[in-house]
Write an enzyme that holds these catalytic residues in place. Sequence first.
Site, PDB file in Angstrom:
ATOM      1  CE  LYS A  71       9.580   4.929 -13.144  1.00  0.00           C
ATOM      2  NZ  LYS A  71      10.330   3.922 -12.349  1.00  0.00           N
ATOM      3  CG  ASP A 108      12.629   4.490  -9.147  1.00  0.00           C
ATOM      4  OD1 ASP A 108      11.831   4.410  -8.185  1.00  0.00           O
ATOM      5  OD2 ASP A 108      12.264   4.565 -10.341  1.00  0.00           O
TER       6      ASP A 108
END
Length: 278
Positions: A71, A108
């Site tokens: 990420k 997210d």
Amino acid sequence: MTRSDTKRRAAVLGSPIAHSLSPVLHRAAYTALGLDDWSYDRFEVDEETLAEFFGKLGPEWAGLSLTMPLKRAVIPLLDEISETAASVEAVNTVVFTEDGRSLGDNTDIPGMIAALRERGIEQVDSAAILGAGATASSALAALARICAGEVVAYVRSEARAAEMRQWGERLDVDVRTADWADAAQALRAPLVIATTPAGTTDALAAALPERPATLFDVLYDPWPTALAARWSAYGGAVVSGLDLLVHQAVLQVEQMTGHAPAPLDIMRKAGEHALAGQ
């Protein structure tokens, strides 16, 4: 060969990746949306092989989902990242545009907010976070939008505590840190977000107050956790890691395919069936 001449591809990358539910969720969405020429796969890719993987992508690629440890590692490879992704230095979604640009985003954070909103949680006066890893920083970013007051983070080391305070300053969240030994105190907060690995919060279940409020446990396998099961038994509201996974995947599908809304309920049922071994 142009993008319009090709079948479209997407995938989830990470290491380890064999356990990922993302293919189940995205494929269910494609079927429901009638995207018969779309495919979604999983690839074992780590930080060392990420750039090589990117270099081999052709015009048929529409997007990528990224899990750990990629990420942050992906950011230098992208043409642009969103403000949301930049706020936590983490990209979990890459979309490739018609002109070949790569755009990074983080679903997210809005996924957490959407999962809470689905349970009627629009705003809280205060909150507690259990843990201080990468998911905890995303939780802080979500709380920056819905929490009016203090967030207490329960952590195991001063180094982690310092990191959480730094994230609080960066995200403009009032963060106070406390020792993990006092984590039972977190259970009385209006919203508790558990971001720890499996088994970490099991011992806290015995300390649950009679009327707990809302627990957001980011785990989904095994489910329920001991804490989530006890929380539900006591009448408290529980948001699961599957809820988060589905809501962030909905946003990914919409960004990658251009089709909205994505079929939330169908994707959730596909995830539930997969976890049940059906």
